[in-house]
Design a protein around this motif. Structure first.
Motif, PDB file in Angstrom:
ATOM      1  N   GLY A  48     115.116  33.061  53.259  1.00  0.00           N
ATOM      2  CA  GLY A  48     114.633  33.124  51.889  1.00  0.00           C
ATOM      3  C   GLY A  48     113.854  34.373  51.531  1.00  0.00           C
ATOM      4  N   LEU A  49     113.792  35.334  52.434  1.00  0.00           N
ATOM      5  CA  LEU A  49     113.110  36.596  52.159  1.00  0.00           C
ATOM      6  C   LEU A  49     114.181  37.670  52.028  1.00  0.00           C
ATOM      7  CD1 LEU A  49     110.260  37.876  51.973  1.00  0.00           C
ATOM      8  CD2 LEU A  49     110.429  38.314  54.421  1.00  0.00           C
ATOM      9  N   TRP A  83      97.807  30.585  67.540  1.00  0.00           N
ATOM     10  CA  TRP A  83      98.691  30.580  66.379  1.00  0.00           C
ATOM     11  C   TRP A  83      98.982  29.203  65.808  1.00  0.00           C
ATOM     12  CZ3 TRP A  83      98.757  35.128  64.425  1.00  0.00           C
ATOM     13  CH2 TRP A  83      98.613  36.233  65.249  1.00  0.00           C
ATOM     14  N   ARG A  84      98.758  28.137  66.562  1.00  0.00           N
ATOM     15  CA  ARG A  84      99.184  26.807  66.088  1.00  0.00           C
ATOM     16  C   ARG A  84      98.505  26.373  64.796  1.00  0.00           C
ATOM     17  NH1 ARG A  84      96.321  23.952  70.894  1.00  0.00           N
ATOM     18  NH2 ARG A  84      98.103  24.829  71.952  1.00  0.00           N
ATOM     19  N   ASP A  85      97.275  26.832  64.538  1.00  0.00           N
ATOM     20  CA  ASP A  85      96.576  26.476  63.305  1.00  0.00           C
ATOM     21  C   ASP A  85      96.525  27.626  62.296  1.00  0.00           C
ATOM     22  OD1 ASP A  85      96.003  23.861  64.213  1.00  0.00           O
ATOM     23  OD2 ASP A  85      94.296  24.629  65.356  1.00  0.00           O
ATOM     24  N   HIS A  86      97.227  28.702  62.608  1.00  0.00           N
ATOM     25  CA  HIS A  86      97.262  29.860  61.704  1.00  0.00           C
ATOM     26  C   HIS A  86      98.079  29.479  60.461  1.00  0.00           C
ATOM     27  CE1 HIS A  86      97.966  33.954  60.293  1.00  0.00           C
ATOM     28  NE2 HIS A  86      97.030  34.364  61.144  1.00  0.00           N
ATOM     29  N   PRO A  87      97.638  29.850  59.267  1.00  0.00           N
ATOM     30  CA  PRO A  87      98.352  29.427  58.056  1.00  0.00           C
ATOM     31  C   PRO A  87      99.727  30.060  57.861  1.00  0.00           C
ATOM     32  CG  PRO A  87      96.539  30.900  57.505  1.00  0.00           C
ATOM     33  CD  PRO A  87      96.415  30.591  58.968  1.00  0.00           C
ATOM     34  N   TYR A  92     105.504  29.578  56.253  1.00  0.00           N
ATOM     35  CA  TYR A  92     106.893  30.031  56.293  1.00  0.00           C
ATOM     36  C   TYR A  92     107.784  29.185  57.202  1.00  0.00           C
ATOM     37  CZ  TYR A  92     104.979  33.846  53.666  1.00  0.00           C
ATOM     38  OH  TYR A  92     104.341  34.582  52.701  1.00  0.00           O
ATOM     39  N   GLY A  93     107.207  28.236  57.918  1.00  0.00           N
ATOM     40  CA  GLY A  93     107.989  27.290  58.703  1.00  0.00           C
ATOM     41  C   GLY A  93     108.671  27.872  59.924  1.00  0.00           C
ATOM     42  N   PHE A  94     108.021  28.791  60.621  1.00  0.00           N
ATOM     43  CA  PHE A  94     108.653  29.307  61.834  1.00  0.00           C
ATOM     44  C   PHE A  94     107.884  28.866  63.070  1.00  0.00           C
ATOM     45  CE2 PHE A  94     106.050  32.944  60.304  1.00  0.00           C
ATOM     46  CZ  PHE A  94     105.259  33.197  61.410  1.00  0.00           C
ATOM     47  N   GLN A  95     108.621  28.789  64.184  1.00  0.00           N
ATOM     48  CA  GLN A  95     108.047  28.452  65.484  1.00  0.00           C
ATOM     49  C   GLN A  95     108.020  29.648  66.420  1.00  0.00           C
ATOM     50  OE1 GLN A  95     106.531  25.836  67.220  1.00  0.00           O
ATOM     51  NE2 GLN A  95     106.181  25.292  65.087  1.00  0.00           N
ATOM     52  N   SER A  96     109.040  30.494  66.349  1.00  0.00           N
ATOM     53  CA  SER A  96     109.031  31.677  67.190  1.00  0.00           C
ATOM     54  C   SER A  96     108.916  32.901  66.300  1.00  0.00           C
ATOM     55  CB  SER A  96     110.271  31.752  68.081  1.00  0.00           C
ATOM     56  OG  SER A  96     111.443  31.681  67.323  1.00  0.00           O
ATOM     57  N   TYR A  97     108.248  33.920  66.865  1.00  0.00           N
ATOM     58  CA  TYR A  97     107.948  35.115  66.081  1.00  0.00           C
ATOM     59  C   TYR A  97     107.755  36.287  67.021  1.00  0.00           C
ATOM     60  CZ  TYR A  97     105.147  38.203  63.044  1.00  0.00           C
ATOM     61  OH  TYR A  97     104.657  39.268  62.320  1.00  0.00           O
ATOM     62  N   THR A 112     106.606  47.240  60.302  1.00  0.00           N
ATOM     63  CA  THR A 112     106.949  46.450  61.480  1.00  0.00           C
ATOM     64  C   THR A 112     108.431  46.118  61.493  1.00  0.00           C
ATOM     65  OG1 THR A 112     106.510  44.330  60.386  1.00  0.00           O
ATOM     66  CG2 THR A 112     104.686  45.313  61.614  1.00  0.00           C
ATOM     67  N   MET A 113     108.930  45.879  62.684  1.00  0.00           N
ATOM     68  CA  MET A 113     110.227  45.250  62.884  1.00  0.00           C
ATOM     69  C   MET A 113     109.895  43.869  63.414  1.00  0.00           C
ATOM     70  SD  MET A 113     113.318  46.231  65.539  1.00  0.00           S
ATOM     71  CE  MET A 113     112.437  45.640  66.995  1.00  0.00           C
ATOM     72  N   PHE A 114     110.411  42.838  62.763  1.00  0.00           N
ATOM     73  CA  PHE A 114     110.035  41.497  63.204  1.00  0.00           C
ATOM     74  C   PHE A 114     111.202  40.531  63.114  1.00  0.00           C
ATOM     75  CE2 PHE A 114     109.346  41.328  58.665  1.00  0.00           C
ATOM     76  CZ  PHE A 114     109.620  40.017  58.283  1.00  0.00           C
ATOM     77  N   ALA A 115     111.058  39.424  63.824  1.00  0.00           N
ATOM     78  CA  ALA A 115     112.048  38.341  63.788  1.00  0.00           C
ATOM     79  C   ALA A 115     111.308  37.016  63.807  1.00  0.00           C
ATOM     80  CB  ALA A 115     113.005  38.434  64.974  1.00  0.00           C
ATOM     81  N   VAL A 116     111.896  36.038  63.132  1.00  0.00           N
ATOM     82  CA  VAL A 116     111.330  34.686  63.097  1.00  0.00           C
ATOM     83  C   VAL A 116     112.460  33.665  63.208  1.00  0.00           C
ATOM     84  CG1 VAL A 116     109.361  35.355  61.657  1.00  0.00           C
ATOM     85  CG2 VAL A 116     111.410  34.455  60.577  1.00  0.00           C
ATOM     86  N   ASP A 117     112.084  32.457  63.618  1.00  0.00           N
ATOM     87  CA  ASP A 117     113.047  31.360  63.662  1.00  0.00           C
ATOM     88  C   ASP A 117     112.285  30.040  63.609  1.00  0.00           C
ATOM     89  OD1 ASP A 117     116.174  31.197  64.420  1.00  0.00           O
ATOM     90  OD2 ASP A 117     115.130  29.406  65.154  1.00  0.00           O
ATOM     91  N   PRO A 118     112.871  29.040  62.969  1.00  0.00           N
ATOM     92  CA  PRO A 118     112.199  27.740  62.912  1.00  0.00           C
ATOM     93  C   PRO A 118     112.168  27.001  64.247  1.00  0.00           C
ATOM     94  CG  PRO A 118     114.324  27.617  61.800  1.00  0.00           C
ATOM     95  CD  PRO A 118     114.098  29.055  62.169  1.00  0.00           C
ATOM     96  N   LYS A 119     112.938  27.473  65.224  1.00  0.00           N
ATOM     97  CA  LYS A 119     112.967  26.852  66.550  1.00  0.00           C
ATOM     98  C   LYS A 119     112.274  27.773  67.556  1.00  0.00           C
ATOM     99  CE  LYS A 119     117.447  24.820  65.574  1.00  0.00           C
ATOM    100  NZ  LYS A 119     118.879  24.952  65.830  1.00  0.00           N
ATOM    101  N   PRO A 120     111.679  27.201  68.593  1.00  0.00           N
ATOM    102  CA  PRO A 120     111.081  28.025  69.645  1.00  0.00           C
ATOM    103  C   PRO A 120     112.165  28.777  70.430  1.00  0.00           C
ATOM    104  CG  PRO A 120     110.317  25.751  69.796  1.00  0.00           C
ATOM    105  CD  PRO A 120     111.437  25.773  68.811  1.00  0.00           C
ATOM    106  N   HIS A 121     111.837  29.983  70.876  1.00  0.00           N
ATOM    107  CA  HIS A 121     112.715  30.795  71.711  1.00  0.00           C
ATOM    108  C   HIS A 121     111.856  31.509  72.750  1.00  0.00           C
ATOM    109  CE1 HIS A 121     116.324  30.403  69.218  1.00  0.00           C
ATOM    110  NE2 HIS A 121     115.487  30.415  68.198  1.00  0.00           N
ATOM    111  N   VAL A 122     112.394  31.679  73.935  1.00  0.00           N
ATOM    112  CA  VAL A 122     111.677  32.396  74.986  1.00  0.00           C
ATOM    113  C   VAL A 122     111.888  33.890  74.751  1.00  0.00           C
ATOM    114  CG1 VAL A 122     111.466  32.819  77.459  1.00  0.00           C
ATOM    115  CG2 VAL A 122     111.938  30.508  76.609  1.00  0.00           C
ATOM    116  N   ILE A 123     110.813  34.544  74.321  1.00  0.00           N
ATOM    117  CA  ILE A 123     110.885  35.981  74.029  1.00  0.00           C
ATOM    118  C   ILE A 123     109.782  36.765  74.731  1.00  0.00           C
ATOM    119  CG2 ILE A 123     112.055  35.800  71.815  1.00  0.00           C
ATOM    120  CD1 ILE A 123     109.223  35.990  70.533  1.00  0.00           C
ATOM    121  N   ASP A 124     108.753  36.077  75.164  1.00  0.00           N
ATOM    122  CA  ASP A 124     107.608  36.763  75.755  1.00  0.00           C
ATOM    123  C   ASP A 124     107.801  36.932  77.260  1.00  0.00           C
ATOM    124  OD1 ASP A 124     105.249  38.062  76.076  1.00  0.00           O
ATOM    125  OD2 ASP A 124     103.967  36.356  75.631  1.00  0.00           O
TER     126      ASP A 124
END
Length: 148
Positions: A48-49, A83-87, A92-97, A112-124
């Motif tokens: 939606g962005l 991050w769990r209580d960050h607004p 925006y409804g994302f879990q991974s960032y 910035t270059m960024f990515a988001v997803d509503p589902k968790p992903h192993v990125i770190d």
């Protein structure tokens, strides 16, 4: 701040970021102390962005990156105490960032270059972090002329 334009090379890097992380949305944002604008987006999930959209800079995680100059990697918001209580994730409804700063030659932050997803992903992980930093460096070679 650079203007919005479609750049095929930038689109390729954003697609590669999504492929690498498994996330569905990636973008390049341009920032100043007062403004945040999506300059180019790659969207598989109808996040939606759109390119050209502006957000309140104070209500973005990218602003924290602009201030610190350091990337942020979040596998799962709900499992990250900071991050769990960050607004922003709730808004925006994302879990991974993931977001990495894009630097000009003078080391000021372009955006910035960024990515988001509503589902968790192993990125770190060290491997994924290294690949993302390399993508960001490649991205800067394609960006708008005033970026470097």
């Amino acid at each position: 701040m650079a203007s919005v334009s479609v750049n095929g090379d930038v689109a390729d890097v954003l697609r590669e970021l999504c492929d690498l992380t498994g996330m569905g949305f990636a973008a390049v944002a341009g920032m100043t102390e007062e403004r945040w604008m999506a300059l180019q987006v790659y969207d598989r999930i109808e996040f939606g962005l759109n390119a050209g959209d502006e957000l309140d800079i104070a209500a973005t995680i990218c602003n924290e990156i602009r201030e610190s100059g350091r990337p942020i990697y979040i596998d799962s918001v709900r499992d990250a105490p900071k991050w769990r209580d960050h607004p922003v994730p709730a808004t925006y409804g994302f879990q991974s960032y993931v977001s990495v700063p894009l630097f000009r030659m003078d080391r000021s932050v372009y955006g910035t270059m960024f990515a988001v997803d509503p589902k968790p992903h192993v990125i770190d992980t060290p491997e994924v972090r290294k690949s993302i930093v390399l993508l960001a460096a490649r991205l800067m070679t394609f960006l708008y002329p005033d970026a470097i």
